[in-house]
Motif scaffolding. Sequence first.
Motif, PDB file in Angstrom:
ATOM      1  N   ARG A  46     -42.750  36.374  -7.911  1.00 15.39           N
ATOM      2  CA  ARG A  46     -44.156  36.081  -8.144  1.00 15.39           C
ATOM      3  C   ARG A  46     -44.835  35.599  -6.865  1.00 15.39           C
ATOM      4  O   ARG A  46     -44.249  34.851  -6.085  1.00 15.39           O
ATOM      5  N   VAL A  47     -46.066  36.022  -6.674  1.00 17.27           N
ATOM      6  CA  VAL A  47     -46.935  35.474  -5.634  1.00 17.27           C
ATOM      7  C   VAL A  47     -48.134  34.869  -6.351  1.00 17.27           C
ATOM      8  O   VAL A  47     -48.817  35.558  -7.111  1.00 17.27           O
ATOM      9  N   PHE A  48     -48.376  33.589  -6.119  1.00 23.47           N
ATOM     10  CA  PHE A  48     -49.445  32.907  -6.841  1.00 23.47           C
ATOM     11  C   PHE A  48     -50.060  31.840  -5.940  1.00 23.47           C
ATOM     12  O   PHE A  48     -49.735  31.748  -4.753  1.00 23.47           O
ATOM     13  N   GLY A  49     -50.947  31.034  -6.515  1.00 17.27           N
ATOM     14  CA  GLY A  49     -51.645  30.025  -5.720  1.00 17.27           C
ATOM     15  C   GLY A  49     -52.953  30.570  -5.183  1.00 17.27           C
ATOM     16  O   GLY A  49     -53.677  31.291  -5.887  1.00 17.27           O
ATOM     17  N   ALA A  50     -53.263  30.255  -3.942  1.00 18.94           N
ATOM     18  CA  ALA A  50     -54.541  30.636  -3.331  1.00 18.94           C
ATOM     19  C   ALA A  50     -54.473  32.061  -2.787  1.00 18.94           C
ATOM     20  O   ALA A  50     -54.487  32.303  -1.574  1.00 18.94           O
ATOM     21  N   THR A  51     -54.395  33.036  -3.706  1.00 17.58           N
ATOM     22  CA  THR A  51     -54.386  34.440  -3.305  1.00 17.58           C
ATOM     23  C   THR A  51     -55.806  34.908  -3.000  1.00 17.58           C
ATOM     24  O   THR A  51     -56.787  34.293  -3.413  1.00 17.58           O
ATOM     25  N   ALA A  52     -55.897  36.016  -2.288  1.00 18.62           N
ATOM     26  CA  ALA A  52     -57.215  36.511  -1.885  1.00 18.62           C
ATOM     27  C   ALA A  52     -58.078  36.888  -3.075  1.00 18.62           C
ATOM     28  O   ALA A  52     -59.302  36.704  -3.053  1.00 18.62           O
ATOM     29  N   ASP A  53     -57.454  37.404  -4.148  1.00 22.25           N
ATOM     30  CA  ASP A  53     -58.241  37.830  -5.317  1.00 22.25           C
ATOM     31  C   ASP A  53     -58.222  36.798  -6.437  1.00 22.25           C
ATOM     32  O   ASP A  53     -58.783  37.042  -7.509  1.00 22.25           O
ATOM     33  N   VAL A 107     -55.805  29.651   3.380  1.00 20.18           N
ATOM     34  CA  VAL A 107     -54.382  29.318   3.249  1.00 20.18           C
ATOM     35  C   VAL A 107     -53.798  28.944   4.614  1.00 20.18           C
ATOM     36  O   VAL A 107     -54.000  29.639   5.615  1.00 20.18           O
ATOM     37  N   THR A 108     -53.069  27.840   4.636  1.00 20.66           N
ATOM     38  CA  THR A 108     -52.419  27.361   5.856  1.00 20.66           C
ATOM     39  C   THR A 108     -50.904  27.271   5.722  1.00 20.66           C
ATOM     40  O   THR A 108     -50.195  27.250   6.734  1.00 20.66           O
ATOM     41  N   HIS A 109     -50.409  27.198   4.482  1.00 20.87           N
ATOM     42  CA  HIS A 109     -48.983  26.993   4.248  1.00 20.87           C
ATOM     43  C   HIS A 109     -48.520  27.816   3.046  1.00 20.87           C
ATOM     44  O   HIS A 109     -49.337  28.263   2.231  1.00 20.87           O
ATOM     45  N   VAL A 110     -47.227  27.970   2.966  1.00 23.00           N
ATOM     46  CA  VAL A 110     -46.593  28.683   1.860  1.00 23.00           C
ATOM     47  C   VAL A 110     -45.474  27.798   1.308  1.00 23.00           C
ATOM     48  O   VAL A 110     -44.729  27.180   2.077  1.00 23.00           O
ATOM     49  N   MET A 111     -45.378  27.731  -0.007  1.00 21.41           N
ATOM     50  CA  MET A 111     -44.220  27.106  -0.643  1.00 21.41           C
ATOM     51  C   MET A 111     -43.338  28.219  -1.184  1.00 21.41           C
ATOM     52  O   MET A 111     -43.807  29.064  -1.965  1.00 21.41           O
ATOM     53  N   ILE A 170     -43.411  32.960  -4.084  1.00 21.08           N
ATOM     54  CA  ILE A 170     -44.088  32.126  -3.099  1.00 21.08           C
ATOM     55  C   ILE A 170     -45.439  31.684  -3.647  1.00 21.08           C
ATOM     56  O   ILE A 170     -46.070  32.378  -4.445  1.00 21.08           O
ATOM     57  N   GLU A 171     -45.837  30.512  -3.202  1.00 27.58           N
ATOM     58  CA  GLU A 171     -47.128  29.937  -3.568  1.00 27.58           C
ATOM     59  C   GLU A 171     -47.952  29.759  -2.294  1.00 27.58           C
ATOM     60  O   GLU A 171     -47.504  29.117  -1.343  1.00 27.58           O
ATOM     61  N   TYR A 172     -49.137  30.330  -2.273  1.00 26.98           N
ATOM     62  CA  TYR A 172     -50.043  30.127  -1.143  1.00 26.98           C
ATOM     63  C   TYR A 172     -50.760  28.787  -1.308  1.00 26.98           C
ATOM     64  O   TYR A 172     -51.276  28.472  -2.388  1.00 26.98           O
ATOM     65  N   MET A 173     -50.831  28.011  -0.213  1.00 25.71           N
ATOM     66  CA  MET A 173     -51.419  26.681  -0.288  1.00 25.71           C
ATOM     67  C   MET A 173     -52.477  26.500   0.802  1.00 25.71           C
ATOM     68  O   MET A 173     -52.310  26.994   1.923  1.00 25.71           O
ATOM     69  N   THR A 174     -53.512  25.780   0.475  1.00 24.22           N
ATOM     70  CA  THR A 174     -54.572  25.480   1.445  1.00 24.22           C
ATOM     71  C   THR A 174     -54.348  24.133   2.125  1.00 24.22           C
ATOM     72  O   THR A 174     -55.156  23.718   2.962  1.00 24.22           O
ATOM     73  N   ALA A 175     -53.277  23.442   1.777  1.00 20.88           N
ATOM     74  CA  ALA A 175     -52.865  22.209   2.439  1.00 20.88           C
ATOM     75  C   ALA A 175     -51.351  22.102   2.320  1.00 20.88           C
ATOM     76  O   ALA A 175     -50.747  22.644   1.384  1.00 20.88           O
ATOM     77  N   ASP A 176     -50.746  21.412   3.236  1.00 19.03           N
ATOM     78  CA  ASP A 176     -49.289  21.295   3.243  1.00 19.03           C
ATOM     79  C   ASP A 176     -48.813  20.270   2.210  1.00 19.03           C
ATOM     80  O   ASP A 176     -49.501  19.294   1.911  1.00 19.03           O
ATOM     81  N   ARG A 177     -47.649  20.520   1.652  1.00 23.51           N
ATOM     82  CA  ARG A 177     -46.928  19.507   0.890  1.00 23.51           C
ATOM     83  C   ARG A 177     -45.438  19.781   1.035  1.00 23.51           C
ATOM     84  O   ARG A 177     -45.029  20.916   1.284  1.00 23.51           O
TER      85      ARG A 177
END
Length: 210
Positions: A46-53, A107-111, A170-177
């Motif tokens: 799965r790819v999720f989080g802050a995706t382009a669409d 997006v700046t980071h990926v989990m 993977i999860e797209y993130m707009t901030a690191d954690r």
Amino acid sequence: MGQPVERESGETAQPQLPPGQRLQRGWPVTHYGPVPRFRPERWEFRVFGATADGGKQCWTHDEFTALPYASVVADLHCVTKFSMLGAEWGGVPARTILEKAPPAPAVTHVMVWAEYGFSSNLRLADFASERTIFATHKDGELLTAEHGFPLRLVVPHLYAWKGPKWVRGIEYMTADRRGFWEERGYHNVGDPWREQRYSYQEEPGDGPEL
């Protein structure tokens, strides 16, 4: 998924081991917890989080293994201080996933998420490296279950814990954690050439803002 026809390397090999590392013959098995059972009919990436669409994208195991195959020759540096040199990793480049399921501009980071809720955070630039690969093979052979089959991430320029075994998405993130090991005292970046092993070594900007 086809087999690689030649070995490729995207950069000149480093002339020596990273500081504090020792050369390892063979490939030790190192992981936390049990080896998960692979059930192909239930497996999905799965790819999720802050995706382009704003949505998510999923691949079944058959769909994921049908993606274009590539290979990279690269070392693997474990934070436990062994290094395995010159392995050929085959699988799906991280850049392929970025192209097929692009992140939003912010997006700046990926989990990276794996079985049992295991996770590891990466800067987007590290994930997008031309040498970062979702590996299904090593040296032309399928990975064993103990080494991450059906899928593990390999990020050659970072310590090996940054590339989890048994990856599921993977999860797209707009901030690191912080991910699993980062929350337990390991360095948020994990550059072996700078010997970034533990969180107490972090400098301003290395970790998430508090």
